[in-house]
Design an enzyme around this catalytic site. Structure first.
Site, short mmCIF file in Angstrom:
data_model
loop_
_atom_site.label_atom_id
_atom_site.label_comp_id
_atom_site.label_asym_id
_atom_site.label_seq_id
_atom_site.Cartn_x
_atom_site.Cartn_y
_atom_site.Cartn_z
N GLY A 10 2.83 -8.35 5.48
CA GLY A 10 3.48 -7.10 4.73
C GLY A 10 5.00 -6.99 5.45
O GLY A 10 5.46 -7.41 6.25
N ASP A 31 -3.85 -12.05 5.87
CA ASP A 31 -3.51 -11.19 4.95
C ASP A 31 -3.98 -11.86 3.52
O ASP A 31 -3.94 -12.81 3.34
CB ASP A 31 -1.64 -11.28 4.70
CG ASP A 31 -0.96 -10.11 4.26
OD1 ASP A 31 -0.30 -9.32 4.92
OD2 ASP A 31 -1.43 -9.92 2.99
N TYR A 149 -6.67 9.54 0.51
CA TYR A 149 -5.86 8.63 1.30
C TYR A 149 -5.65 9.02 2.64
O TYR A 149 -6.08 8.17 3.76
CB TYR A 149 -4.57 8.46 0.62
CG TYR A 149 -3.61 7.26 1.49
CD1 TYR A 149 -4.08 5.94 1.78
CD2 TYR A 149 -2.39 8.00 2.20
CE1 TYR A 149 -3.13 5.31 2.40
CE2 TYR A 149 -1.78 7.19 3.00
CZ TYR A 149 -2.24 5.68 3.02
OH TYR A 149 -1.32 4.90 3.94
N LYS A 153 -7.35 7.19 6.17
CA LYS A 153 -6.63 6.91 7.40
C LYS A 153 -7.29 7.80 8.56
O LYS A 153 -7.48 7.21 9.70
CB LYS A 153 -5.25 7.24 7.19
CG LYS A 153 -4.49 6.15 6.26
CD LYS A 153 -4.59 4.48 6.49
CE LYS A 153 -4.44 4.06 7.64
NZ LYS A 153 -4.40 2.52 7.76
#
Ligand code: UDP
Length: 323
Positions: A10, A31, A149, A153
């Site tokens: 990323g 990944d 979201y 996290k």
């Protein structure tokens, strides 16, 4: 030193992997290429110190095998970008929470230090605007994706923190504020590469709301330096650190400056939030990091100002559009 970088293909991960290789580490990149790309790793694939494994952090057997024998895991693999998260909320939630759980459980089995990437989104809509790590998290309902979201996290942080407190796992939590720089894809909604692409194409720059909302943009090389500084500092274990630039810019000013710097004929188009994100979306009017904790712990400070950052984003998007 053997470092596992999840999400290493990323934007932040590929810069981090490069920096780690430069300082002599052996780097294993995991990944699934869902949002990362092998193009980001062009300079690293084939390097004797780099191993690339295409796979998901949800793959417990893969994660276990990779984490065994590592000195540190830097867990960046996650759903990225407001746009992607809004489009695929369930997938984003599961990847973030379950993915981190898989990583942390493997780290615990093998006694490996873990650095977990979190985000300034965890502060939610706390109106203070400038956040130290002890600031309150303020969320709306779970039916609004932005807050779920943030919850995902925040849950990652909780998993890391309790494994540190109750199981003695060495963990460090990094709360990244807006990060920009070369290789950040405009495809996931991030504002500066989007504006740069629009300006270069002569299309209107889509400023959401009235554009008076502000952000602090940190150059990815500064972000990487922060990660490495915290990795190297034993005193950081058990801690949670904001990582970001403190210089603020209003989004409309960023748009104007990009038009000016590119000499673009583009206009600015004010787009209502409803049209941009659909119903229920709330933007964060101001979000700046208090970085005294990381500075006190490591001496780290960002080195690039917003002007240099805008130049870097424009140069990168220009190079891409020439290819
Ligand atoms: N934004 C904008 N136009 C765009 C994309 C984003 O005006 O085409 C705004 C967005 O509403 C927010 C800011 O730019 O106020 C930063 O958005 P981004 O998605 O990059 O990151 P966020 O800080 O919201 O996570």
């Amino acid at each position: 030193m053997r470092v596992i970088v999840t999400g290493g293909a990323g934007f932040i991960g590929s810069h981090l992997a490069g920096a780690l290789v430069e300082r002599g580490a052996e780097v294993v990149i995991v990944d699934d290429l869902s949002t990362g790309s092998l193009l980001n790793l062009e300079a690293l694939i084939g390097h004797p110190a780099v191993t690339f494994l295409e796979g998901s952090v949800l793959d417990e057997a893969l994660v276990d095998a990779v984490v065994a024998g590592a000195d540190v895991v830097i867990h960046l693999a996650a759903a990225v970008g407001v746009k992607l998260v809004m489009e695929r909320p369930l997938d984003s939630f599961v990847r973030n929470v379950r993915g981190t759980e898989v990583i942390i459980e493997a780290a615990e089995r093998h006694g490996v230090k873990v650095m977990v990437a979190s985000t300034s989104e965890v502060y939610g809509k706390n109106k203070s605007g400038v956040f130290d790590e002890g600031a309150d998290f303020v969320y709306g309902p779970t039916t609004v994706t932005r807050w779920t979201y943030a919850l995902s996290k925040a849950t990652d942080e909780v998993l890391a923190h309790y494994h540190y407190l109750e199981r003695g796992l060495p963990t460090v939590v990094l709360r990244f504020f807006n990060t920009v720089g070369p290789r950040q894809s405009p495809d996931f909604g991030m504002v500066l590469p989007r504006f740069a692409r629009q300006a270069i194409a002569g299309e209107p720059l889509t400023v959401y709301g009235d554009g008076r909302q502000s952000r602090c943009f940190c150059h990815v090389e500064d972000t990487v330096a922060a990660i490495v500084a915290l990795m190297d500092e034993p005193g950081a274990v058990g801690g949670i650190f904001n990582v970001g630039n403190t210089e603020e810019i209003a989004i409309i000013d960023a748009a104007r400056t990009i038009i000016e710097k590119t000499g673009s004929p583009s206009a600015i188009e004010l787009v209502p939030y409803l049209d941009a994100y659909g119903p229920g979306f709330e933007d964060i009017p101001r979000r700046a990091p208090d970085i005294s904790a990381i500075h006190a712990m490591t001496g780290w400070l960002p080195t690039r100002n917003v002007d240099e950052i805008l130049d870097a984003v424009i140069a990168d998007v220009t190079a891409e559009s020439v290819v």
